[in-house]
Design a protein around this motif. Structure first.
Motif, mmCIF file in Angstrom:
data_model
loop_
_atom_site.group_PDB
_atom_site.id
_atom_site.type_symbol
_atom_site.label_atom_id
_atom_site.label_comp_id
_atom_site.label_asym_id
_atom_site.label_seq_id
_atom_site.Cartn_x
_atom_site.Cartn_y
_atom_site.Cartn_z
ATOM 1 N N LEU A 29 0.823 -1.205 0.000
ATOM 2 C CA LEU A 29 0.000 0.000 0.000
ATOM 3 C C LEU A 29 0.858 1.257 0.000
ATOM 4 O O LEU A 29 0.521 2.241 -0.660
ATOM 5 N N THR A 30 1.959 1.224 0.709
ATOM 6 C CA THR A 30 2.881 2.360 0.706
ATOM 7 C C THR A 30 3.489 2.552 -0.677
ATOM 8 O O THR A 30 3.564 3.679 -1.177
ATOM 9 N N ALA A 31 3.889 1.457 -1.312
ATOM 10 C CA ALA A 31 4.496 1.535 -2.643
ATOM 11 C C ALA A 31 3.485 1.994 -3.695
ATOM 12 O O ALA A 31 3.835 2.725 -4.622
ATOM 13 N N ILE A 32 2.240 1.582 -3.549
ATOM 14 C CA ILE A 32 1.193 1.954 -4.506
ATOM 15 C C ILE A 32 0.966 3.460 -4.489
ATOM 16 O O ILE A 32 0.806 4.082 -5.538
ATOM 17 N N ALA A 33 0.946 4.041 -3.304
ATOM 18 C CA ALA A 33 0.826 5.494 -3.115
ATOM 19 C C ALA A 33 -0.334 6.113 -3.895
ATOM 20 O O ALA A 33 -0.239 7.225 -4.374
ATOM 21 N N GLY A 34 -1.415 5.348 -4.040
ATOM 22 C CA GLY A 34 -2.599 5.881 -4.692
ATOM 23 C C GLY A 34 -2.610 5.764 -6.197
ATOM 24 O O GLY A 34 -3.576 6.141 -6.849
ATOM 25 N N LYS A 35 -1.560 5.220 -6.774
ATOM 26 C CA LYS A 35 -1.476 5.115 -8.226
ATOM 27 C C LYS A 35 -2.260 3.887 -8.699
ATOM 28 O O LYS A 35 -1.982 2.767 -8.307
ATOM 29 N N ARG A 36 -3.243 4.140 -9.537
ATOM 30 C CA ARG A 36 -4.139 3.076 -9.976
ATOM 31 C C ARG A 36 -3.409 1.945 -10.691
ATOM 32 O O ARG A 36 -3.685 0.767 -10.446
ATOM 33 N N ASP A 37 -2.481 2.268 -11.567
ATOM 34 C CA ASP A 37 -1.780 1.204 -12.295
ATOM 35 C C ASP A 37 -0.963 0.331 -11.350
ATOM 36 O O ASP A 37 -0.865 -0.878 -11.539
ATOM 37 N N GLN A 38 -0.416 0.941 -10.300
ATOM 38 C CA GLN A 38 0.328 0.171 -9.300
ATOM 39 C C GLN A 38 -0.609 -0.745 -8.514
ATOM 40 O O GLN A 38 -0.267 -1.892 -8.219
ATOM 41 N N LEU A 39 -1.790 -0.228 -8.182
ATOM 42 C CA LEU A 39 -2.787 -1.031 -7.473
ATOM 43 C C LEU A 39 -3.212 -2.214 -8.333
ATOM 44 O O LEU A 39 -3.272 -3.346 -7.848
ATOM 45 N N GLU A 40 -3.473 -1.968 -9.604
ATOM 46 C CA GLU A 40 -3.836 -3.055 -10.518
ATOM 47 C C GLU A 40 -2.760 -4.134 -10.533
ATOM 48 O O GLU A 40 -3.049 -5.329 -10.444
ATOM 49 N N GLY A 41 -1.510 -3.708 -10.651
ATOM 50 C CA GLY A 41 -0.404 -4.661 -10.709
ATOM 51 C C GLY A 41 -0.263 -5.480 -9.444
ATOM 52 O O GLY A 41 -0.037 -6.690 -9.498
ATOM 53 N N LYS A 42 -0.410 -4.840 -8.281
ATOM 54 C CA LYS A 42 -0.269 -5.567 -7.012
ATOM 55 C C LYS A 42 -1.425 -6.537 -6.799
ATOM 56 O O LYS A 42 -1.224 -7.646 -6.297
ATOM 57 N N ILE A 43 -2.640 -6.134 -7.174
ATOM 58 C CA ILE A 43 -3.786 -7.054 -7.057
ATOM 59 C C ILE A 43 -3.566 -8.247 -7.976
ATOM 60 O O ILE A 43 -3.777 -9.398 -7.583
ATOM 61 N N GLN A 44 -3.099 -7.968 -9.173
ATOM 62 C CA GLN A 44 -2.817 -9.039 -10.131
ATOM 63 C C GLN A 44 -1.787 -10.008 -9.552
ATOM 64 O O GLN A 44 -1.960 -11.231 -9.599
ATOM 65 N N GLU A 45 -0.736 -9.457 -8.987
ATOM 66 C CA GLU A 45 0.354 -10.262 -8.433
ATOM 67 C C GLU A 45 -0.098 -11.079 -7.225
ATOM 68 O O GLU A 45 0.153 -12.279 -7.142
ATOM 69 N N ARG A 46 -0.763 -10.436 -6.268
ATOM 70 C CA ARG A 46 -1.150 -11.106 -5.027
ATOM 71 C C ARG A 46 -2.263 -12.126 -5.193
ATOM 72 O O ARG A 46 -2.338 -13.091 -4.449
ATOM 73 N N TYR A 47 -3.152 -11.896 -6.147
ATOM 74 C CA TYR A 47 -4.303 -12.776 -6.314
ATOM 75 C C TYR A 47 -4.196 -13.680 -7.537
ATOM 76 O O TYR A 47 -5.077 -14.509 -7.765
ATOM 77 N N GLY A 48 -3.156 -13.526 -8.328
ATOM 78 C CA GLY A 48 -2.941 -14.392 -9.485
ATOM 79 C C GLY A 48 -4.036 -14.272 -10.533
ATOM 80 O O GLY A 48 -4.467 -15.275 -11.094
ATOM 81 N N ILE A 49 -4.464 -13.043 -10.775
ATOM 82 C CA ILE A 49 -5.520 -12.806 -11.763
ATOM 83 C C ILE A 49 -4.977 -11.952 -12.897
ATOM 84 O O ILE A 49 -3.914 -11.351 -12.778
ATOM 85 N N ALA A 50 -5.725 -11.901 -13.982
ATOM 86 C CA ALA A 50 -5.323 -11.099 -15.134
ATOM 87 C C ALA A 50 -5.499 -9.613 -14.820
ATOM 88 O O ALA A 50 -6.299 -9.231 -13.971
ATOM 89 N N ARG A 51 -4.753 -8.801 -15.524
ATOM 90 C CA ARG A 51 -4.796 -7.353 -15.293
ATOM 91 C C ARG A 51 -6.200 -6.785 -15.533
ATOM 92 O O ARG A 51 -6.646 -5.922 -14.793
ATOM 93 N N ASP A 52 -6.898 -7.285 -16.549
ATOM 94 C CA ASP A 52 -8.244 -6.775 -16.809
ATOM 95 C C ASP A 52 -9.208 -7.159 -15.693
ATOM 96 O O ASP A 52 -10.125 -6.404 -15.379
ATOM 97 N N GLN A 53 -8.987 -8.306 -15.052
ATOM 98 C CA GLN A 53 -9.809 -8.682 -13.900
ATOM 99 C C GLN A 53 -9.537 -7.735 -12.731
ATOM 100 O O GLN A 53 -10.462 -7.330 -12.029
ATOM 101 N N ALA A 54 -8.277 -7.421 -12.499
ATOM 102 C CA ALA A 54 -7.919 -6.489 -11.426
ATOM 103 C C ALA A 54 -8.542 -5.123 -11.693
ATOM 104 O O ALA A 54 -9.105 -4.498 -10.795
ATOM 105 N N ARG A 55 -8.474 -4.674 -12.944
ATOM 106 C CA ARG A 55 -9.055 -3.387 -13.323
ATOM 107 C C ARG A 55 -10.559 -3.383 -13.062
ATOM 108 O O ARG A 55 -11.106 -2.427 -12.525
#
Length: 68
Positions: A29-55
């Motif tokens: 959350l600190t690294a994301i710093a409110g940036k949507r693309d960073q949030l998408e990437g971390k959700i994708q990474e942590r949950y093993g889902i596609a980027r469009d699913q995270a979006r």
């Protein structure tokens, strides 16, 4: 919803993000710093889902928030 509002209020918003996506760490959350693309990437990474699913999850979550 204007994502700039989320980015500008990240300290307040990140608790709600953590409630929704509990696998995200405080460091994430600190690294994301409110940036949507960073949030998408971390959700994708942590949950093993596609980027469009995270979006899609972020869009759904954001639409349910009361930003007033």
């Amino acid at each position: 919803m204007d994502w700039n509002r989320v980015e500008g209020n990240w300290k307040q918003v990140k608790g709600k993000v953590k409630e929704q996506w509990g696998n995200l760490t405080d460091d994430d959350l600190t690294a994301i710093a409110g940036k949507r693309d960073q949030l998408e990437g971390k959700i994708q990474e942590r949950y093993g889902i596609a980027r469009d699913q995270a979006r899609s999850q972020i869009d759904d979550w954001a639409s349910r928030q009361n930003w007033s």
